[in-house]
Design an enzyme around this catalytic site. Sequence first.
Site, short mmCIF file in Angstrom:
data_model
loop_
_atom_site.label_atom_id
_atom_site.label_comp_id
_atom_site.label_asym_id
_atom_site.label_seq_id
_atom_site.Cartn_x
_atom_site.Cartn_y
_atom_site.Cartn_z
CG HIS A 1 -0.01 0.12 2.50
ND1 HIS A 1 0.63 -0.97 3.06
CD2 HIS A 1 0.35 1.20 3.24
CE1 HIS A 1 1.34 -0.57 4.10
NE2 HIS A 1 1.20 0.75 4.23
CG HIS B 1 7.67 4.75 1.01
ND1 HIS B 1 7.43 5.79 1.87
CD2 HIS B 1 7.75 3.64 1.79
CE1 HIS B 1 7.37 5.35 3.11
NE2 HIS B 1 7.56 4.05 3.09
P1 ATP Z 1 5.12 -4.01 11.32
O1 ATP Z 1 5.36 -2.73 12.07
O2 ATP Z 1 4.18 -4.92 12.05
O3 ATP Z 1 6.36 -4.69 10.87
P2 ATP Z 1 3.94 -2.28 9.35
O4 ATP Z 1 5.00 -1.26 9.64
O5 ATP Z 1 3.57 -2.51 7.93
O6 ATP Z 1 4.35 -3.68 9.95
P3 ATP Z 1 2.33 -0.70 11.03
O7 ATP Z 1 3.51 -0.42 11.92
O8 ATP Z 1 1.02 -0.95 11.67
O9 ATP Z 1 2.61 -1.94 10.12
O10 ATP Z 1 2.24 0.52 10.03
C1 ATP Z 1 1.16 0.72 9.14
C2 ATP Z 1 1.63 1.68 8.07
O11 ATP Z 1 1.99 2.94 8.67
C3 ATP Z 1 2.87 1.24 7.32
O12 ATP Z 1 2.80 1.76 6.01
C4 ATP Z 1 4.00 1.89 8.06
O13 ATP Z 1 5.11 2.11 7.23
C5 ATP Z 1 3.37 3.22 8.45
N1 ATP Z 1 3.93 3.70 9.72
C6 ATP Z 1 4.10 3.02 10.87
N2 ATP Z 1 4.61 3.79 11.84
C7 ATP Z 1 4.78 5.02 11.30
C8 ATP Z 1 5.24 6.26 11.79
N3 ATP Z 1 5.66 6.42 13.03
N4 ATP Z 1 5.27 7.32 10.94
C9 ATP Z 1 4.84 7.20 9.67
N5 ATP Z 1 4.37 6.05 9.15
C10 ATP Z 1 4.34 4.96 9.93
#
Ligand code: ATP
Length: 192
Positions: free
Chosen positions: A51, A133
């Site tokens: 996504h 991205h």
């Molecule tokens: P995981 O953390 O379980 O390895 P993930 O990063 O895909 O997997 P989430 O951490 O729930 O899952 O994040 C959901 C989305 O939000 C992802 O696209 C992630 O890159 C983005 N994201 C997570 N934390 C942040 C943040 N602090 N700032 C900006 N984007 C974020």
Amino acid sequence: MIDTVDKTKTSLRRMFFALTLPEAIQQDIVQWRAANFPPEAGRPIVAANMHLTLAFLGEISAAKAQVLQQQAGRISQAGFSVTLDDVGHWPGSGVIWLGCKNPPRGLLQLAQLLRSQAARSGCAQTSLPFHPHVTLLRGATRPVVIPAKTNNQRLCVDHFSLYESVLVRGRTRYTKVQSWPLASGERKPDDV
Ligand code: ATP
Ligand code: MG
């Protein structure tokens, strides 16, 4: 009290606004990735999880989600198209990504609006500039050869969505909570 803490926790949901990638594009990206990165480059993201994040909200209450959903519903913006013509590596966060060299103005505006609405609701936003991205691989902390070109997938974006991120048996899965349309018309094919 532990009980109260646990209850509070379960009523929070980890949420983010994002653009959905059509399944055909997810599959094309998986094939392109397999042809361009060795298995040791990093941990591949499953196709269904690919996504483009617009605004990360963190763990939020139902009340906060409702406010943000109402505000999202009032966004009136035209659709746009995004060409994934850039690829890169952030060794610090271990992410290999697909992005765009020239993000369309509509994409930047939409992300900016969602991020400022989120910030106003108390969802801390990173101070880093928005770099649209699609994450391809994680855990990519070692040097890796980055391909010179992508296969230029083009997304025609006519809606955006709110997702919940949940851990299911140790794996991160996203569930679409709600989507909102972006207006059609007046959109030139290469309107950046
Ligand atoms: P995981 O953390 O379980 O390895 P993930 O990063 O895909 O997997 P989430 O951490 O729930 O899952 O994040 C959901 C989305 O939000 C992802 O696209 C992630 O890159 C983005 N994201 C997570 N934390 C942040 C943040 N602090 N700032 C900006 N984007 C974020
Ligand atoms: Mg994460």
